[in-house]
Structures are given as structure tokens and as C-alpha cells.
Design a protein around this motif. Structure first.
Motif, PDB file in Angstrom:
ATOM      1  N   UNK A   1      11.471  -3.160  14.999  1.00 18.07           N
ATOM      2  CA  UNK A   1      11.460  -2.043  13.875  1.00 18.07           C
ATOM      3  C   UNK A   1      10.210  -1.927  12.929  1.00 18.07           C
ATOM      4  N   UNK A   2       9.956  -0.869  12.696  1.00 20.90           N
ATOM      5  CA  UNK A   2       8.850  -0.531  11.865  1.00 20.90           C
ATOM      6  C   UNK A   2       9.092  -0.755  10.418  1.00 20.90           C
ATOM      7  N   UNK A   3       8.397  -1.804   9.951  1.00 20.69           N
ATOM      8  CA  UNK A   3       8.687  -2.122   8.599  1.00 20.69           C
ATOM      9  C   UNK A   3       7.087  -2.499   8.023  1.00 20.69           C
ATOM     10  N   UNK A   4       7.010  -2.916   6.595  1.00 22.19           N
ATOM     11  CA  UNK A   4       5.622  -3.023   6.123  1.00 22.19           C
ATOM     12  C   UNK A   4       5.933  -4.434   5.258  1.00 22.19           C
ATOM     13  N   UNK A   5       4.908  -5.169   5.359  1.00 22.24           N
ATOM     14  CA  UNK A   5       4.753  -6.533   4.531  1.00 22.24           C
ATOM     15  C   UNK A   5       4.012  -6.267   3.490  1.00 22.24           C
TER      16      UNK A   5
ATOM     17  N   UNK B   1       0.797  -1.168  -0.122  1.00 24.92           N
ATOM     18  CA  UNK B   1       0.211  -0.084  -0.044  1.00 24.92           C
ATOM     19  C   UNK B   1       0.941   1.312  -0.009  1.00 24.92           C
ATOM     20  N   UNK B   2       0.566   2.094  -0.951  1.00 18.64           N
ATOM     21  CA  UNK B   2       1.273   3.508  -0.842  1.00 18.64           C
ATOM     22  C   UNK B   2       1.287   4.292   0.422  1.00 18.64           C
ATOM     23  N   UNK B   3       0.095   4.279   1.157  1.00 20.98           N
ATOM     24  CA  UNK B   3      -0.223   4.753   2.250  1.00 20.98           C
ATOM     25  C   UNK B   3       0.804   4.180   3.731  1.00 20.98           C
ATOM     26  N   UNK B   4       1.328   2.762   3.276  1.00 22.06           N
ATOM     27  CA  UNK B   4       2.253   2.255   4.060  1.00 22.06           C
ATOM     28  C   UNK B   4       3.773   2.623   3.984  1.00 22.06           C
ATOM     29  N   UNK B   5       3.886   2.665   2.594  1.00 21.52           N
ATOM     30  CA  UNK B   5       5.413   2.863   2.207  1.00 21.52           C
ATOM     31  C   UNK B   5       5.832   4.284   2.059  1.00 21.52           C
ATOM     32  N   UNK B   6       5.209   5.216   1.630  1.00 18.61           N
ATOM     33  CA  UNK B   6       5.450   6.670   1.703  1.00 18.61           C
ATOM     34  C   UNK B   6       6.062   7.064   2.974  1.00 18.61           C
ATOM     35  N   UNK B   7       5.395   6.838   4.127  1.00 25.05           N
ATOM     36  CA  UNK B   7       5.950   7.341   5.222  1.00 25.05           C
ATOM     37  C   UNK B   7       7.280   6.753   5.698  1.00 25.05           C
ATOM     38  N   UNK B   8       7.773   5.298   5.367  1.00 25.09           N
ATOM     39  CA  UNK B   8       9.016   4.942   5.280  1.00 25.09           C
ATOM     40  C   UNK B   8       9.906   5.795   4.596  1.00 25.09           C
TER      41      UNK B   8
ATOM     42  N   UNK C   1      11.717  -1.602   4.666  1.00 30.51           N
ATOM     43  CA  UNK C   1      11.897  -0.552   5.694  1.00 30.51           C
ATOM     44  C   UNK C   1      12.817   0.483   5.586  1.00 30.51           C
ATOM     45  N   UNK C   2      12.980   1.496   6.198  1.00 31.97           N
ATOM     46  CA  UNK C   2      13.796   2.745   6.182  1.00 31.97           C
ATOM     47  C   UNK C   2      15.028   2.409   6.464  1.00 31.97           C
ATOM     48  N   UNK C   3      16.081   2.924   6.023  1.00 29.17           N
ATOM     49  CA  UNK C   3      17.546   2.912   6.453  1.00 29.17           C
ATOM     50  C   UNK C   3      17.883   4.162   7.209  1.00 29.17           C
ATOM     51  N   UNK C   4      16.895   5.255   7.471  1.00 32.43           N
ATOM     52  CA  UNK C   4      17.206   6.190   8.269  1.00 32.43           C
ATOM     53  C   UNK C   4      17.824   6.214   9.756  1.00 32.43           C
ATOM     54  N   UNK C   5      18.732   6.949  10.251  1.00 33.14           N
ATOM     55  CA  UNK C   5      19.116   6.872  11.516  1.00 33.14           C
ATOM     56  C   UNK C   5      18.877   8.459  11.966  1.00 33.14           C
ATOM     57  N   UNK C   6      18.105   8.471  13.382  1.00 30.40           N
ATOM     58  CA  UNK C   6      17.661   7.321  14.192  1.00 30.40           C
ATOM     59  C   UNK C   6      16.557   6.518  13.567  1.00 30.40           C
ATOM     60  N   UNK C   7      16.655   5.368  14.050  1.00 33.86           N
ATOM     61  CA  UNK C   7      15.806   4.266  13.613  1.00 33.86           C
ATOM     62  C   UNK C   7      14.261   4.566  13.931  1.00 33.86           C
ATOM     63  N   UNK C   8      13.428   3.925  13.426  1.00 28.70           N
ATOM     64  CA  UNK C   8      12.054   4.002  13.511  1.00 28.70           C
ATOM     65  C   UNK C   8      11.527   2.557  14.206  1.00 28.70           C
TER      66      UNK C   8
END
Length: 281
Positions: A68-72, A8-15, A54-61
Motif C-alpha cells: 500500500x502506498x503510504x508516507x512515513x 513533505x508536502x510533495x509526498x502528502x498532497x498526492x495522497x 495513507x489515502x482512504x480512497x478506493x480503488x486503493x493505491x
């Protein structure tokens, strides 16, 4: 096996926004395998529970439970063999997805594409497993409707199904025996048009007695079905398109596929759901 992973775009865009907003990046095995410098990216990983972004940004989410916040990437599972519909990650380096890519032909990078999708009502993001497909502009796909819904070898049998999302109504469907969705908790269903009409009428009857946003509603737009959600800010509510379902070659609709946990109902409800006199016109 499907051609793509679907999210879902709504799940991936925040990452993607998280990774883009940070100034440091977690070095992952995907980055090492890709052999690229530090930069904002999404990470595609695979484990026994499925395929994730998942995002590779630091600080982690992190989520509230500390994970860890991630999307399936939701897909089907063949229960007898354990096979799933997701394509295989051939090399960890293929799972490093930079957000900013300078395409000479002016195509958007991944972050720009996801932002465009949100602005223009594209609900789904499809990821091709082969990075070579990016040269042809085909690695990332955005769409109002999800692709790769039906397992290629599935057979179908009539059944009656229900789920809490539709307020417990029972509906006639074609079900793929031996296949599950939503991490093996739901059925994969296709509904004839008359069943979708009944579903739409039932959901309309629940409003406005239900809580704001408690149930969706369905609207036919030509041959397509718009799945709408309700947003209430305390001052008023508005309906918005949350998904769009197109009919398949047999004129059936995979309503709620990979999102709503459809389950079988008792045989007593089957005769009522199949009664032609109960069809919405």
C-alpha cells in the motif's frame, strides 16, 4: 518527543488528491473510532516501523512491489531506548483526517491547505496529534522549514560526516551520539556556517559535469539556506527551491535533516574538513 509529525508536502498532497478523486472509501478502524460517515480522508496509522499517512480512497493505491502506498513521518530514534520523536497516537479515531471541513471562520480544509502549500512553496506539513487543536486552527501547520528537528535531551559532539547526496564531500558537523534518522540509517547533524559554505562551493563545482538533478545546490538567503533541486525536461533545466533551513540558536544549520543519509567518515578526512584555510569565504 516532538509536538508534531512532519511530512513533505510533495509526498502528502498526492495522497490527498487520490482520496479526493475517488468515489468510494475504505472503512478503517480510524473511521469507526471517529464515528463519522464515509468521506475522503487521510489516515494516520502507527506500526513498529513508525507513523504513516495513507489515502482512504478506493480503488486503493499500491506501489510497484504490491505494498500500500503510504508516507512515513521521518523522525529521530534514540538507539538505546528505542524512543522516537513522534507524538503518540492516543486514540485511533484521532488518525482519521477528513479532507473537507466546513470551518465557520473560513479556514481552508486539509485538501485546500495542502494545495495552498504547494502553490506557495511551503515544503513541510506538520500534524498535531490532538484533534481538539483544530478548533484553534493549530492541528495542521504548513511551513517552508521543518520544525521539531532537535531531540530535547540530545548532547552534541564534533565529527566529520559525508553522504552521497553531496557528492562524497566531507564536512565538519555537530553530531548527536546515540540518535539516528531515516529508519536508523543516518546521523542527525548540525553544521556551522563555514561548513555549509564549503558544502555549497563543493556542490557548485560539481555542476554542470554531473547528471541533471544528481546533486542539489545550496544558496544563502540572508541567514537562511535554500536547498535547490534541478528539474530537466529534456529541453532545458530549471532550479527550484526544495527545502529551506533556518539557523538554530547556536547559528548551526541542520542541512539535509531527515532527508539525507549522513554517515561518519574516517579520521583522515576530519583534519581536512576542520582546516580553517579550506573554508569558503
Amino acid at each position: 518527543m516532538s509536538d508534531r509529525l512532519w511530512f513533505r508536502v510533495d509526498d502528502v498532497l498526492p495522497l490527498a488528491e487520490h482520496a479526493a478523486a475517488t468515489r468510494a472509501y475504505l472503512k478503517s478502524r480510524q473511521q469507526y473510532r471517529a464515528g463519522v460517515p464515509d468521506q475522503a480522508a487521510l489516515i494516520w496509522s502507527h506500526d513498529t516501523d513508525g507513523d504513516w499517512l495513507s489515502s482512504n480512497g478506493v480503488p486503493r493505491w499500491y506501489d510497484a512491489d504490491g505494498a500500500e502506498h503510504r508516507v512515513l513521518a521521518e523522525t529521530w530514534t534514540h538507539t538505546a531506548t528505542g524512543a522516537t520523536g513522534n507524538p503518540v497516537l492516543a486514540d485511533d479515531g484521532h488518525g482519521f483526517l477528513p479532507l473537507h471541513t466546513g470551518h465557520l471562520d473560513g479556514r481552508r480544509g486539509l485538501l485546500g491547505l495542502l494545495r495552498y502549500a504547494r502553490r506557495h512553496g511551503m515544503h513541510w506539513f506538520g500534524l498535531h496529534p490532538d484533534p481538539a487543536s483544530e478548533a484553534a486552527g493549530d492541528r495542521y501547520r504548513i511551513s517552508r522549514s521543518r520544525g521539531d528537528i532537535i531531540p530535547p535531551l540530545a548532547t552534541w559532539t564534533p565529527a566529520t560526516v559525508t553522504c552521497d547526496v553531496v557528492g562524497g564531500g566531507a564536512y565538519r558537523a555537530m553530531v548527536a551520539p546515540g540518535y539516528t534518522t531515516l529508519i536508523r540509517t543516518g546521523l542527525l547533524c548540525r553544521f556551522p556556517r563555514f561548513a555549509v559554505q564549503r558544502m555549497a562551493a563543493h556542490l557548485d563545482a560539481l555542476y554542470p559535469a554531473d547528471m541533471p538533478g544528481e546533486h542539489p545546490r545550496l544558496r544563502f538567503d540572508g541567514d537562511e539556506v535554500a536547498v535547490e533541486g534541478e528539474n530537466d525536461d529534456g529541453l532545458g533545466s530549471r532550479w527550484f527551491e526544495d527545502d529551506r533551513v533556518v539557523p538554530d540558536s547556536n547559528r548551526c544549520y541542520a542541512i539535509g535533516a531527515y532527508q539525507w543519509p549522513w554517515t561518519l567518515v574516517a579520521s583522515g578526512a576530519t583534519s581536512r574538513a576542520a582546516d580553517p584555510t579550506d573554508r569558503s569565504r
